[in-house]
Design a protein around this motif. Sequence first.
Motif, PDB file in Angstrom:
ATOM      1  N   PRO A   3       0.862  -1.387   0.113  1.00  0.00           N
ATOM      2  CA  PRO A   3       0.039  -0.029  -0.097  1.00  0.00           C
ATOM      3  C   PRO A   3       0.695   1.375   0.112  1.00  0.00           C
ATOM      4  N   THR A   4       2.096   1.238   0.888  1.00  0.00           N
ATOM      5  CA  THR A   4       2.727   2.306   0.704  1.00  0.00           C
ATOM      6  C   THR A   4       3.186   2.710  -0.614  1.00  0.00           C
ATOM      7  N   ILE A   5       3.893   1.814  -1.390  1.00  0.00           N
ATOM      8  CA  ILE A   5       4.218   2.109  -2.786  1.00  0.00           C
ATOM      9  C   ILE A   5       3.250   2.490  -3.592  1.00  0.00           C
ATOM     10  N   TYR A   6       2.248   1.936  -3.584  1.00  0.00           N
ATOM     11  CA  TYR A   6       0.996   2.202  -4.343  1.00  0.00           C
ATOM     12  C   TYR A   6       0.603   3.625  -4.120  1.00  0.00           C
ATOM     13  N   ILE A   7       0.630   4.176  -2.849  1.00  0.00           N
ATOM     14  CA  ILE A   7       0.207   5.562  -2.708  1.00  0.00           C
ATOM     15  C   ILE A   7       1.211   6.420  -3.074  1.00  0.00           C
ATOM     16  N   ILE A   8       2.598   6.230  -3.024  1.00  0.00           N
ATOM     17  CA  ILE A   8       3.447   7.184  -3.642  1.00  0.00           C
ATOM     18  C   ILE A   8       3.559   7.075  -5.226  1.00  0.00           C
ATOM     19  N   ILE A   9       3.212   5.963  -5.915  1.00  0.00           N
ATOM     20  CA  ILE A   9       2.936   5.846  -7.348  1.00  0.00           C
ATOM     21  C   ILE A   9       1.788   6.754  -7.861  1.00  0.00           C
ATOM     22  N   VAL A  10       0.749   6.693  -7.011  1.00  0.00           N
ATOM     23  CA  VAL A  10      -0.463   7.235  -7.300  1.00  0.00           C
ATOM     24  C   VAL A  10      -0.571   8.781  -7.276  1.00  0.00           C
ATOM     25  N   SER A  11       0.082   9.140  -6.030  1.00  0.00           N
ATOM     26  CA  SER A  11       0.454  10.591  -5.675  1.00  0.00           C
ATOM     27  C   SER A  11       1.417  11.259  -6.762  1.00  0.00           C
ATOM     28  N   SER A  12       2.305  10.506  -7.190  1.00  0.00           N
ATOM     29  CA  SER A  12       3.310  10.942  -8.252  1.00  0.00           C
ATOM     30  C   SER A  12       2.585  11.166  -9.489  1.00  0.00           C
ATOM     31  N   LEU A  13       1.644  10.135  -9.745  1.00  0.00           N
ATOM     32  CA  LEU A  13       0.798  10.183 -11.095  1.00  0.00           C
ATOM     33  C   LEU A  13       0.040  11.396 -11.284  1.00  0.00           C
ATOM     34  N   ALA A  14      -0.594  11.889 -10.036  1.00  0.00           N
ATOM     35  CA  ALA A  14      -1.480  13.083  -9.667  1.00  0.00           C
ATOM     36  C   ALA A  14      -0.594  14.273  -9.852  1.00  0.00           C
ATOM     37  N   THR A  15       0.730  14.211  -9.329  1.00  0.00           N
ATOM     38  CA  THR A  15       1.577  15.496  -9.252  1.00  0.00           C
ATOM     39  C   THR A  15       1.982  15.661 -10.527  1.00  0.00           C
ATOM     40  N   GLY A  16       2.360  14.726 -11.328  1.00  0.00           N
ATOM     41  CA  GLY A  16       2.799  14.936 -12.817  1.00  0.00           C
ATOM     42  C   GLY A  16       1.778  15.548 -13.616  1.00  0.00           C
ATOM     43  N   THR A  17       0.648  15.128 -13.293  1.00  0.00           N
ATOM     44  CA  THR A  17      -0.516  15.906 -14.298  1.00  0.00           C
ATOM     45  C   THR A  17      -0.747  17.293 -13.701  1.00  0.00           C
ATOM     46  N   GLY A  32       6.536  17.093 -16.014  1.00  0.00           N
ATOM     47  CA  GLY A  32       5.258  16.505 -15.423  1.00  0.00           C
ATOM     48  C   GLY A  32       4.762  15.433 -16.328  1.00  0.00           C
ATOM     49  N   LEU A  33       4.982  15.505 -17.606  1.00  0.00           N
ATOM     50  CA  LEU A  33       4.445  14.459 -18.134  1.00  0.00           C
ATOM     51  C   LEU A  33       5.341  13.256 -18.207  1.00  0.00           C
ATOM     52  N   GLU A  34       6.720  13.337 -18.019  1.00  0.00           N
ATOM     53  CA  GLU A  34       7.506  12.229 -17.556  1.00  0.00           C
ATOM     54  C   GLU A  34       7.154  11.544 -16.288  1.00  0.00           C
ATOM     55  N   MET A  35       6.900  12.476 -15.413  1.00  0.00           N
ATOM     56  CA  MET A  35       6.561  11.721 -14.012  1.00  0.00           C
ATOM     57  C   MET A  35       5.248  11.050 -14.366  1.00  0.00           C
ATOM     58  N   ASN A  36       4.337  11.579 -15.035  1.00  0.00           N
ATOM     59  CA  ASN A  36       3.119  10.856 -15.252  1.00  0.00           C
ATOM     60  C   ASN A  36       3.400   9.452 -15.844  1.00  0.00           C
ATOM     61  N   THR A  37       4.059   9.491 -16.953  1.00  0.00           N
ATOM     62  CA  THR A  37       4.484   8.082 -17.757  1.00  0.00           C
ATOM     63  C   THR A  37       4.952   7.173 -16.853  1.00  0.00           C
ATOM     64  N   LEU A  38       6.101   7.705 -15.938  1.00  0.00           N
ATOM     65  CA  LEU A  38       6.957   6.494 -14.988  1.00  0.00           C
ATOM     66  C   LEU A  38       6.122   6.137 -13.938  1.00  0.00           C
ATOM     67  N   SER A  39       4.931   6.968 -13.510  1.00  0.00           N
ATOM     68  CA  SER A  39       4.111   6.482 -12.453  1.00  0.00           C
ATOM     69  C   SER A  39       3.041   5.519 -12.914  1.00  0.00           C
ATOM     70  N   ILE A  40       2.773   5.532 -14.264  1.00  0.00           N
ATOM     71  CA  ILE A  40       1.705   4.501 -14.592  1.00  0.00           C
ATOM     72  C   ILE A  40       2.340   3.058 -15.091  1.00  0.00           C
ATOM     73  N   ILE A  41       3.674   3.243 -15.037  1.00  0.00           N
ATOM     74  CA  ILE A  41       4.322   1.838 -15.808  1.00  0.00           C
ATOM     75  C   ILE A  41       4.023   0.845 -14.785  1.00  0.00           C
ATOM     76  N   PRO A  42       4.475   1.090 -13.529  1.00  0.00           N
ATOM     77  CA  PRO A  42       4.315  -0.014 -12.478  1.00  0.00           C
ATOM     78  C   PRO A  42       3.037  -0.414 -12.186  1.00  0.00           C
ATOM     79  N   GLN A 134      -4.854  10.054 -17.681  1.00  0.00           N
ATOM     80  CA  GLN A 134      -3.978  10.110 -18.560  1.00  0.00           C
ATOM     81  C   GLN A 134      -4.207  11.261 -19.560  1.00  0.00           C
ATOM     82  N   LYS A 135      -5.558  11.567 -19.887  1.00  0.00           N
ATOM     83  CA  LYS A 135      -5.808  12.354 -21.052  1.00  0.00           C
ATOM     84  C   LYS A 135      -5.718  13.824 -20.583  1.00  0.00           C
ATOM     85  N   LEU A 136      -5.743  14.195 -19.114  1.00  0.00           N
ATOM     86  CA  LEU A 136      -5.714  15.513 -18.873  1.00  0.00           C
ATOM     87  C   LEU A 136      -4.674  16.264 -19.242  1.00  0.00           C
TER      88      LEU A 136
END
Length: 345
Positions: A3-17, A32-42, A134-136
């Motif tokens: 859950p900790t890693i998942y929260i970090i990844i989702v928050s990075s996804l939101a932050t990138g956008t 921001g776009l690169e953060m977004n892409t790298l967060s969704i891969i895992p 991811q479209k935002l």
Amino acid sequence: MSPTIYIIIVSSLATGTIITMTSHHWLMAWIGLEMNTLSIIPIISTMHHPRSTEAATKYFLTQAAASAMILFSSTVNAWQTGTWDITQMTTTPSHILLTAALAMKLGLAPMHFWLPEVLQGSTLTTSLIIVTWQKLAPMSLIFLTINSLSTTVLMTMGLLSSIVGGWGGLNQTQTRKIMAYSSIAHLGWMATVSSIMTSIMIMNLVIYLILTTAMFLTLAQTKSKTIQDATMTWTSSPTMTCVMMMLLLSLGGLPPLTGFLPKWLILKELTAQSLTTVAAIMAMSALLSLFFYLRLAYSTTLTLTPSTTQTKLKWRLKPNTSAFFLSPLSTASILLLPLAPLMLQ
């Protein structure tokens, strides 16, 4: 995934956008776009399955290429004009590269091939994130640079996307691929109207997000990965089956449902700008999309498959997942048409 890693990844996804949406400098938008892409891969590759690994690889390669094109176009523009401001994209090569890169980011035709494949290799929840959140960021960049982008190219891509989105979904049996082609068609409508009136584009985007989220939540709730799975929805919840039919018709753009509002306003605006041929082609392409929505609605709601006594009692069991967001989203997806006078002002 913990859950900790998942929260970090989702928050990075939101932050990138959010970084991309609020930036005025091209480098910050790119970060921001690169953060977004790298967060969704895992998130895509959590299933530990060859299909999910393939989907993650395809998504990464496509998005990395599009980000590189955005960075290259902004660098060319900065070389010519001496500014990194997003709104000051004035050189012609930069326009062309940027339009192509944003189309690839969004999945507009003819650069749409990655979207159905990536969605098919992901879970329903991950697919929901890819076609909504991811479209935002790319849509916000289109909104910020719309005065610089080529109107002709955007309108051509929008027309092509609406046709391909309808045509490609005709022979699909997987619900995720059907929703992928549905996404391509809806993005085509947004791209067509973006250079004429950005307020209608934003309204279309919001309604698309509501409709698609409600549809994916319904599919996830009933675990419907194929049309054959969807035929047994009524055993889980007869009410949800009726709601699913209304959602599908709303996605198709039938009045008096919410999905009719953006199509109506876009066709009205196109005809007001003397683009009658474009409006006619868009309206005809909507019929293609409507066909596969109706086919899914028909097999889900209007027919009953042969079933045993045990499956008929499935609705008595409590579902594993929560449907907290499904009720308001489904209501909004069906009953928002009375807001049309506000949009027409």
